[in-house]
Motif scaffolding. Structure first.
Motif, PDB file in Angstrom:
ATOM      1  N   THR A 439      49.350  44.908  36.811  1.00 24.11           N
ATOM      2  CA  THR A 439      48.066  44.264  37.017  1.00 24.11           C
ATOM      3  C   THR A 439      48.044  42.945  36.272  1.00 24.11           C
ATOM      4  OG1 THR A 439      45.662  44.620  36.948  1.00 24.11           O
ATOM      5  CG2 THR A 439      46.927  45.344  35.034  1.00 24.11           C
ATOM      6  N   GLU A 440      47.067  42.121  36.547  1.00 20.64           N
ATOM      7  CA  GLU A 440      46.955  40.812  35.909  1.00 20.64           C
ATOM      8  C   GLU A 440      45.570  40.615  35.335  1.00 20.64           C
ATOM      9  OE1 GLU A 440      48.087  37.594  38.417  1.00 20.64           O
ATOM     10  OE2 GLU A 440      50.204  38.187  38.503  1.00 20.64           O
ATOM     11  N   THR A 441      45.510  39.825  34.279  1.00 20.07           N
ATOM     12  CA  THR A 441      44.244  39.491  33.646  1.00 20.07           C
ATOM     13  C   THR A 441      44.391  38.164  32.938  1.00 20.07           C
ATOM     14  OG1 THR A 441      42.505  40.309  32.164  1.00 20.07           O
ATOM     15  CG2 THR A 441      44.769  40.644  31.463  1.00 20.07           C
ATOM     16  N   ASP A 442      43.284  37.502  32.693  1.00 17.78           N
ATOM     17  CA  ASP A 442      43.317  36.274  31.900  1.00 17.78           C
ATOM     18  C   ASP A 442      43.414  36.625  30.425  1.00 17.78           C
ATOM     19  OD1 ASP A 442      43.126  34.426  34.025  1.00 17.78           O
ATOM     20  OD2 ASP A 442      40.965  34.786  34.175  1.00 17.78           O
ATOM     21  N   SER A 443      44.158  35.818  29.692  1.00 12.52           N
ATOM     22  CA  SER A 443      44.306  36.011  28.246  1.00 12.52           C
ATOM     23  C   SER A 443      44.298  34.655  27.570  1.00 12.52           C
ATOM     24  CB  SER A 443      45.621  36.746  27.950  1.00 12.52           C
ATOM     25  OG  SER A 443      46.718  35.849  28.055  1.00 12.52           O
ATOM     26  N   ARG A 447      47.647  33.448  32.155  1.00 13.75           N
ATOM     27  CA  ARG A 447      47.500  34.570  33.076  1.00 13.75           C
ATOM     28  C   ARG A 447      48.544  35.621  32.727  1.00 13.75           C
ATOM     29  NH1 ARG A 447      43.420  36.763  35.927  1.00 13.75           N
ATOM     30  NH2 ARG A 447      44.174  37.890  37.770  1.00 13.75           N
ATOM     31  N   ASN A 463      42.179  51.046  32.061  1.00  8.26           N
ATOM     32  CA  ASN A 463      42.852  49.868  31.524  1.00  8.26           C
ATOM     33  C   ASN A 463      42.291  49.576  30.135  1.00  8.26           C
ATOM     34  OD1 ASN A 463      44.510  47.619  31.361  1.00  8.26           O
ATOM     35  ND2 ASN A 463      43.785  46.707  33.279  1.00  8.26           N
ATOM     36  N   PRO A 467      42.544  41.921  26.611  1.00  5.36           N
ATOM     37  CA  PRO A 467      43.966  41.580  26.568  1.00  5.36           C
ATOM     38  C   PRO A 467      44.378  41.269  25.137  1.00  5.36           C
ATOM     39  CG  PRO A 467      42.716  39.656  27.199  1.00  5.36           C
ATOM     40  CD  PRO A 467      41.717  40.796  27.076  1.00  5.36           C
TER      41      PRO A 467
END
Length: 479
Positions: A439-443, A447, A463, A467
């Protein structure tokens, strides 16, 4: 990659033998094993039963989380789901993490196998200070390259390199066969120890049961409201505390400003945590701040080699528990807290070489490696499971609890106690990571792509709530 579904385990809840053994080592109720179901496809192809180790470690961690959630809600133990695909991706998490599409550097050029005059040696030189000590021990300049190190090691006996480099504070291990490790004092001591230990801190008097606040509002996060001091580095310890953060704990990682750490590694293991820098030798400010954090902590996880924190008075388990009688203390080491190698530094790759795993996985006289840093990952989930089970035990019995594990004891379990499922195929050794387990998320770093958590039970988290951030950038305070 060959994807295999394990026919020896069923979604109806039949436990694998590895799960049953690990759950017994944790002191868990065997009746709860019926709550565990297995499904999905994945694989960690190896000659040794690595996939069985991986699924068993994740299973007992999830079951310990479900058990604690039930204790805090007053309800039944939720059903646990272990998916081989999620487990496989999680055991490759350090290789799969990306920031803006950029992959991490897992091993530095001087962290590798070398041909010695009479065998093989593996070194670990990812950190600058370990690289400098390796080169100094070999009598090489600080800018020496791979060819120079190869020449320096090639004319020496493997055991000579091992002892010389360790004497200089570096890391090098001679490759041994399983029989050679069994005959070594450290190997025989490790074989005589259980997979892990979980027990009260006996130096303390009896304490009343420690009843954690009831979970309300529909949450089933078993570690909600708990505070965890994370004094660990690299993989196994940070994986354990990353898991506790997933389960709701406020995890504060503490590092020394004098020791470098890789932001790339923290991008993987810092999920859900905060990270700060404190010098425990600074009694004017930093040690006082640490003592204040310790006073209201529920858990302390220590991942430094035995003896490394001895110069800071009051860091032994009994001393920590005396200042906070309800504390759960978890200790992790590479070689164990016993034998001639007790105070040696170590990493997963080096333990594989010393114990004979590299010999088993090698071909044509050359040592090999497991398809993942499985000792680190497996021990990390076992460590988290130990903490969760200790918190459950405190509900009934009180007293501080001490959990201890080592990479060598996990290695002994893999080599001597676990068995492959007959349905598991060898495969080609590639990384098996279906997109559904990423999965992906902003940090703050960009990205972030990462593996999803494999610890799954009904009502549990899907989850992490946050992050990772920049290593060492958070204030030293509880959330």
């Amino acid at each position: 990659m060959a994807h295999t579904s394990m026919s020896g385990t069923s979604s109806g809840g039949t436990s694998s033998s590895g799960t049953a053994h690990a759950w017994a080592a944790l002191g868990g109720d065997p009746a709860l094993l019926d709550r565990v179901g297995y499904e999905g496809t994945g694989g960690l192809p190896a000659r040794l039963p690595v996939m069985e180790l991986a699924r068993s470690c994740v299973a007992v961690c999830a079951l310990a989380a479900a058990e604690l959630a039930a204790r805090r809600t007053g309800g039944p133990v939720p059903a646990v789901r272990v998916d081989d695909g999620a487990v496989t991706a999680a055991f490759h998490s350090d290789r799969l993490v990306r920031v803006d599409g950029v992959a991490p550097t897992t091993f530095a050029p001087l962290s590798r196998f070398w041909r010695a005059a009479d065998g093989w040696v593996r070194t670990h030189a990812n950190y600058p200070h370990h690289r400098a000590r390796l080169l100094s021990a070999l009598g090489l300049p600080g800018d020496a390259d791979v060819e120079a190190v190869a020449a320096g090691i090639g004319g020496r006996r493997a055991l000579e390199v091992e002892e010389t480099v360790y004497a200089a504070g570096g890391l090098a291990v001679a490759a041994r066969t399983p029989e050679e490790w069994a005959a070594h004092e450290q190997g025989s001591r490790a074989a005589a120890h259980p997979l892990l230990t979980l027990a009260p801190v006996h130096e303390l008097d009896e304490q009343p049961p420690r009843i954690l606040p009831e979970l309300t509002g529909g949450t089933r996060l078993p570690a909600a409201g708990l505070r965890v001091l994370d004094l660990t580095r690299v993989l196994a310890g940070p994986i354990a505390t990353r898991t506790l953060a997933l389960l709701g704990a406020d995890v504060l990682r503490i590092d020394s400003p004098r020791l470098p750490e890789s932001q790339e590694a923290h991008n993987d293991t810092g999920m859900g945590k905060r990270s700060t820098l404190l010098d425990l030798g600074d009694r004017v400010r930093d040690r006082r701040i640490f003592e204040e954090l310790l006073e209201s902590a529920d858990v302390v996880v220590l991942g430094y080699r035995p003896g490394a924190l001895d110069r800071f008075r009051g860091m032994a388990p009994a001393a920590l528990a005396a200042r906070n009688p309800g504390l759960v203390i978890a200790q992790l080491s590479a070689w164990g807290r016993y034998g001639p190698w007790a105070e040696r530094r170590g990493f997963d790759s080096l333990v594989q070489v010393a114990t004979g795993i590299a010999a088993i996985e090698g071909d044509q006289g050359q040592p090999g490696a497991l398809p993942a840093q499985a000792l680190d990952h497996g021990t990390g989930y076992l460590l988290a499971a130990g903490v969760l089970r200790a918190l459950t035990e405190q509900h009934a019995e009180g007293r501080a609890r001490l959990v201890r594990l080592s990479l060598t004891q996990t290695a002994a379990w893999l080599m001597n106690r676990l068995r492959k499922d007959p349905a598991e195929e060898a495969g080609d050794g590639g990384v098996c990571a279906p997109e559904q387990w990423l999965t992906e998320t902003d940090s703050p770093m960009g990205r972030l792509r990462h593996a999803v958590a494999p610890v799954s039970f009904t009502g549990g988290p899907a989850n992490w709530l946050r992050p990772p951030g920049f290593w060492g950038a958070d204030p030293p305070e509880w959330r």
